[in-house]
Design a protein around this motif. Sequence first.
Motif, PDB file in Angstrom:
ATOM      1  N   ALA A 109       0.806  -1.057  -0.278  1.00  0.00           N
ATOM      2  CA  ALA A 109       0.046  -0.131  -0.239  1.00  0.00           C
ATOM      3  C   ALA A 109       0.938   1.718   0.456  1.00  0.00           C
ATOM      4  CB  ALA A 109      -1.287   0.317   0.873  1.00  0.00           C
ATOM      5  N   ALA A 110       2.040   1.071   0.769  1.00  0.00           N
ATOM      6  CA  ALA A 110       2.893   2.532   0.901  1.00  0.00           C
ATOM      7  C   ALA A 110       2.971   2.500  -0.495  1.00  0.00           C
ATOM      8  CB  ALA A 110       4.106   2.407   1.706  1.00  0.00           C
ATOM      9  N   ALA A 111       4.043   1.159  -0.917  1.00  0.00           N
ATOM     10  CA  ALA A 111       4.844   1.473  -2.015  1.00  0.00           C
ATOM     11  C   ALA A 111       3.168   2.255  -3.758  1.00  0.00           C
ATOM     12  CB  ALA A 111       4.859   0.529  -2.948  1.00  0.00           C
ATOM     13  N   ASP A 112       2.318   1.508  -3.621  1.00  0.00           N
ATOM     14  CA  ASP A 112       1.022   2.331  -4.653  1.00  0.00           C
ATOM     15  C   ASP A 112       0.779   3.343  -4.245  1.00  0.00           C
ATOM     16  OD1 ASP A 112       1.882  -0.239  -5.928  1.00  0.00           O
ATOM     17  OD2 ASP A 112      -0.274  -1.037  -4.873  1.00  0.00           O
ATOM     18  N   GLY A 113       1.319   3.676  -2.529  1.00  0.00           N
ATOM     19  CA  GLY A 113       0.000   5.385  -2.390  1.00  0.00           C
ATOM     20  C   GLY A 113      -0.998   5.514  -2.113  1.00  0.00           C
ATOM     21  N   ASP A 114      -1.656   4.297  -1.373  1.00  0.00           N
ATOM     22  CA  ASP A 114      -2.494   4.226  -0.529  1.00  0.00           C
ATOM     23  C   ASP A 114      -3.031   4.012   0.733  1.00  0.00           C
ATOM     24  OD1 ASP A 114      -3.264   3.630  -3.425  1.00  0.00           O
ATOM     25  OD2 ASP A 114      -3.775   1.525  -4.032  1.00  0.00           O
ATOM     26  N   LEU A 115      -1.437   4.130   1.322  1.00  0.00           N
ATOM     27  CA  LEU A 115      -1.781   3.958   2.834  1.00  0.00           C
ATOM     28  C   LEU A 115      -2.873   4.284   2.900  1.00  0.00           C
ATOM     29  CD1 LEU A 115       1.958   5.132   4.275  1.00  0.00           C
ATOM     30  CD2 LEU A 115       0.468   2.696   4.734  1.00  0.00           C
ATOM     31  N   PRO A 116      -3.962   3.866   3.966  1.00  0.00           N
ATOM     32  CA  PRO A 116      -4.698   4.415   4.383  1.00  0.00           C
ATOM     33  C   PRO A 116      -3.944   6.443   5.486  1.00  0.00           C
ATOM     34  CG  PRO A 116      -4.174   2.859   6.338  1.00  0.00           C
ATOM     35  CD  PRO A 116      -3.206   2.714   5.278  1.00  0.00           C
ATOM     36  N   ASP A 117      -5.406   7.450   5.514  1.00  0.00           N
ATOM     37  CA  ASP A 117      -5.288   8.374   6.135  1.00  0.00           C
ATOM     38  C   ASP A 117      -5.853   7.459   7.450  1.00  0.00           C
ATOM     39  OD1 ASP A 117      -4.765   9.929   7.907  1.00  0.00           O
ATOM     40  OD2 ASP A 117      -6.295  11.799   6.443  1.00  0.00           O
ATOM     41  N   LEU A 118      -5.693   7.514   8.940  1.00  0.00           N
ATOM     42  CA  LEU A 118      -5.464   6.393   9.961  1.00  0.00           C
ATOM     43  C   LEU A 118      -6.704   8.348  10.544  1.00  0.00           C
ATOM     44  CD1 LEU A 118      -2.915   4.533  10.295  1.00  0.00           C
ATOM     45  CD2 LEU A 118      -4.723   3.631   9.337  1.00  0.00           C
ATOM     46  N   VAL A 119      -7.473   7.164  11.800  1.00  0.00           N
ATOM     47  CA  VAL A 119      -8.328   7.895  12.426  1.00  0.00           C
ATOM     48  C   VAL A 119      -7.273   8.662  13.137  1.00  0.00           C
ATOM     49  CG1 VAL A 119      -9.062   6.214  13.441  1.00  0.00           C
ATOM     50  CG2 VAL A 119     -10.273   8.596  13.498  1.00  0.00           C
ATOM     51  N   ALA A 120      -7.457  10.005  14.005  1.00  0.00           N
ATOM     52  CA  ALA A 120      -6.264  10.476  14.736  1.00  0.00           C
ATOM     53  C   ALA A 120      -7.194  10.970  16.319  1.00  0.00           C
ATOM     54  CB  ALA A 120      -5.397  11.532  13.778  1.00  0.00           C
ATOM     55  N   GLU A 121      -6.521  10.147  17.216  1.00  0.00           N
ATOM     56  CA  GLU A 121      -7.583  11.117  18.900  1.00  0.00           C
ATOM     57  C   GLU A 121      -7.822  11.842  18.542  1.00  0.00           C
ATOM     58  OE1 GLU A 121      -5.042   9.994  22.086  1.00  0.00           O
ATOM     59  OE2 GLU A 121      -6.699  11.418  22.858  1.00  0.00           O
ATOM     60  N   ALA A 122      -7.590  13.584  17.808  1.00  0.00           N
ATOM     61  CA  ALA A 122      -8.343  14.633  17.591  1.00  0.00           C
ATOM     62  C   ALA A 122      -9.218  14.679  16.535  1.00  0.00           C
ATOM     63  CB  ALA A 122      -6.954  15.203  16.723  1.00  0.00           C
ATOM     64  N   ASP A 123      -9.323  13.678  15.554  1.00  0.00           N
ATOM     65  CA  ASP A 123     -10.551  13.876  15.444  1.00  0.00           C
ATOM     66  C   ASP A 123     -12.112  13.365  15.786  1.00  0.00           C
ATOM     67  OD1 ASP A 123      -9.115  14.026  13.097  1.00  0.00           O
ATOM     68  OD2 ASP A 123      -8.918  11.317  12.797  1.00  0.00           O
ATOM     69  N   VAL A 124     -11.164  12.628  16.862  1.00  0.00           N
ATOM     70  CA  VAL A 124     -13.345  11.852  17.607  1.00  0.00           C
ATOM     71  C   VAL A 124     -13.601  13.408  18.540  1.00  0.00           C
ATOM     72  CG1 VAL A 124     -13.989  10.986  19.780  1.00  0.00           C
ATOM     73  CG2 VAL A 124     -12.438  10.202  18.419  1.00  0.00           C
ATOM     74  N   ARG A 125     -15.102  13.136  18.057  1.00  0.00           N
ATOM     75  CA  ARG A 125     -15.820  14.208  18.565  1.00  0.00           C
ATOM     76  C   ARG A 125     -17.028  14.308  19.952  1.00  0.00           C
ATOM     77  NH1 ARG A 125     -16.627  17.627  13.803  1.00  0.00           N
ATOM     78  NH2 ARG A 125     -17.075  19.181  14.734  1.00  0.00           N
ATOM     79  N   GLY A 126     -17.010  13.383  20.383  1.00  0.00           N
ATOM     80  CA  GLY A 126     -17.728  12.987  21.248  1.00  0.00           C
ATOM     81  C   GLY A 126     -18.219  11.488  21.644  1.00  0.00           C
ATOM     82  N   ASP A 127     -17.988  11.169  22.724  1.00  0.00           N
ATOM     83  CA  ASP A 127     -18.915   9.598  23.328  1.00  0.00           C
ATOM     84  C   ASP A 127     -19.807   9.188  23.106  1.00  0.00           C
ATOM     85  OD1 ASP A 127     -18.701   6.786  24.762  1.00  0.00           O
ATOM     86  OD2 ASP A 127     -16.209   7.890  25.518  1.00  0.00           O
ATOM     87  N   LEU A 128     -19.840   7.390  22.660  1.00  0.00           N
ATOM     88  CA  LEU A 128     -21.223   6.863  22.014  1.00  0.00           C
ATOM     89  C   LEU A 128     -22.070   6.218  23.446  1.00  0.00           C
ATOM     90  CD1 LEU A 128     -21.427   7.625  18.810  1.00  0.00           C
ATOM     91  CD2 LEU A 128     -22.670   9.339  20.224  1.00  0.00           C
ATOM     92  N   HIS A 129     -21.268   5.921  24.402  1.00  0.00           N
ATOM     93  CA  HIS A 129     -21.197   4.919  24.959  1.00  0.00           C
ATOM     94  C   HIS A 129     -20.474   4.622  26.447  1.00  0.00           C
ATOM     95  CE1 HIS A 129     -21.098   0.366  25.776  1.00  0.00           C
ATOM     96  NE2 HIS A 129     -21.650   0.800  27.097  1.00  0.00           N
ATOM     97  N   THR A 130     -21.456   5.293  27.028  1.00  0.00           N
ATOM     98  CA  THR A 130     -20.960   5.944  28.700  1.00  0.00           C
ATOM     99  C   THR A 130     -22.006   5.703  30.193  1.00  0.00           C
ATOM    100  OG1 THR A 130     -21.775   8.266  28.311  1.00  0.00           O
ATOM    101  CG2 THR A 130     -20.011   7.862  28.186  1.00  0.00           C
TER     102      THR A 130
END
Length: 581
Positions: free
Chosen positions: A335-356
């Motif tokens: 994937a890296a060689a093909d330029g297809d690495l995922p743009d992984l989710v980051a902690e800063a992307d999380v906007r809320g919690d749905l199980h508390t």
Amino acid sequence: MTVRNDEVATLLEEFADLLEAKDVEYKPRAYRLAAENVRDYPESVADLAREEGESGVSEINRVGDAIAAKIVEYVESGEIAELEELREELPVEMGALTGIEGVGPKTVGRLYEALGVRTLEDIESAARAGEIQAVKGFGPKTEQNILEGVAFARQSTRRQLLSDAYPLSRSLLEYFEGVEAVERCETAGSLRRWKPTIGDVDVLAASDDGEAVVDAFREWEETDELIEAGTSKASVRAKGVRVDLRVVVPEEFGAALQYFTGSKDHNIALRNYAIERDMKINEYGVFDVSAIEDADAGQRVGELVASESEAAMYGALDLPWIPPEIRENRGEIAAAADGDLPDLVAEADVRGDLHTHTDASDGRETIEGMAAAAAERGYDYLAVTDHATGPGVVGGVGLDDEELLTHAERVREAAADADVALFSGVEANITADGELSVSDDVLAELDCVVASPHAALDGDGTDRLVRAVEHPAVDVLGHPTGRQLNRRAGLDVDFERLATAAADAGTALEVNANPNRLDLRGGAVGIVVEHGATVAVNTDAHAPTSLDYVTYGVHTARRGWAESADVLNARDADGVRAFLE
DNA sequence: GCCGTTTTCGGCCCGACTGTTTTCAGTCG
């Protein structure tokens, strides 16, 4: 009876240990490699054995005819004749004895031959009686080390949870920041890849004065006991966790970090990728060996291309930097060689919690307190999903239908004064048949319905979980397998089927971020994402501080190649509302 | 016991550290 892959793998490892104790050459390595591949095999090896027999099983990497036959024999009969013979010849508690620091299969074999040592009790009494130092090849030091190791081996057969290992590693990194000899330092190993459990903590330091760093390490306030120390590496026990330190020169820090982060499979694949390009990669750097006749002639043979940073190491192979979480040789290099690495989710992307949870069920904080904690984290929303009564959750902890409606009303009232949007909800229980423990008309009144298995947590759970995700009121399937690390394996699940059903039904599958669970695990997240289902990274927090578990959940989702678009609670409040409706 | 653009036999990763050993074996990562 289902036979789990790790159970088969453990048997093969016992095979390897017994053969090694008997001084058999090469076979132990073959059994160990086979065990690793069986443990990591994505489907049930037992099913494969039943359905396709030896030829099917021997398709597994490093499993040949002989080991395949033994696996089939075990699945069909519950034992392996040859292993039973080995156990009779060497009737020792191999797993327990090799759990002692510094004791391996060969030592076990020799002590059995010389002293008849079979168990931890045996080895301890032999050491106390001074019998071990009388055996050829053993001395007083070894005997003393065994004696000290026995006590620890008794209590610590488990792997460390991230919640033990991660804070400890942070503490060491912060301490090293104040140590002058340390130029840079970083966590490596399985902890940097965020595996759910950790054998030991690996830390890498860059310095031109290894001895000074090792000395500082010995004086770290968390150090309880020194295991070993040289000039470039040392190990201590801290809070019951083994911490390994390596010191390298600053110029080779990136190479060492890449090497010691692993995984082993990723590094082997990367090494082969380099060889195909007339390059050589090792813990000292990337070297151009196109002009060199014997590239194996030494550690630093050829022209050095990169070594100082990890990005330069990958860059020297014309690859982008690969995030540690996905360095498992599951296609990341291609994937890296093909330029297809995922743009992984980051902690800063999380906007809320749905199980508390709150103190309305088994949480320790009020609705208002949890809402304030969510706001303090910068969240946009929080779902209050207290337990319903039902299988696995007793009345008194869980709420019945009437109490759920009252509680939802209180959540709506609290929402008026909260700094985050509040979703009223429930964590309903999934029965053994896949039904929910809350009536449909109550579920219809709630914004966010999490459904989770809390009882009957063994055997195949696929049918039951598919029924739950197909229930029209269910928004999120909570901790799908019910596993608890070091405690129970949880349900067997056909994740492809579950993911397909979840994608069709528009139900999110949870990555429960509680470090005792991490359920879904990374590998399952990968299947889920691949089949187009949505993931929710939730903490299942029972107190404000537990909202911090989101770190573990995000990194687990990253291990499954999840991008921000795959994660429900990386959406804004309106996006989540649209999904819940 | 496994595996092969080193291919059906002959190899199998390797370096640091410890303890015992007078030149090396075992363990670990």
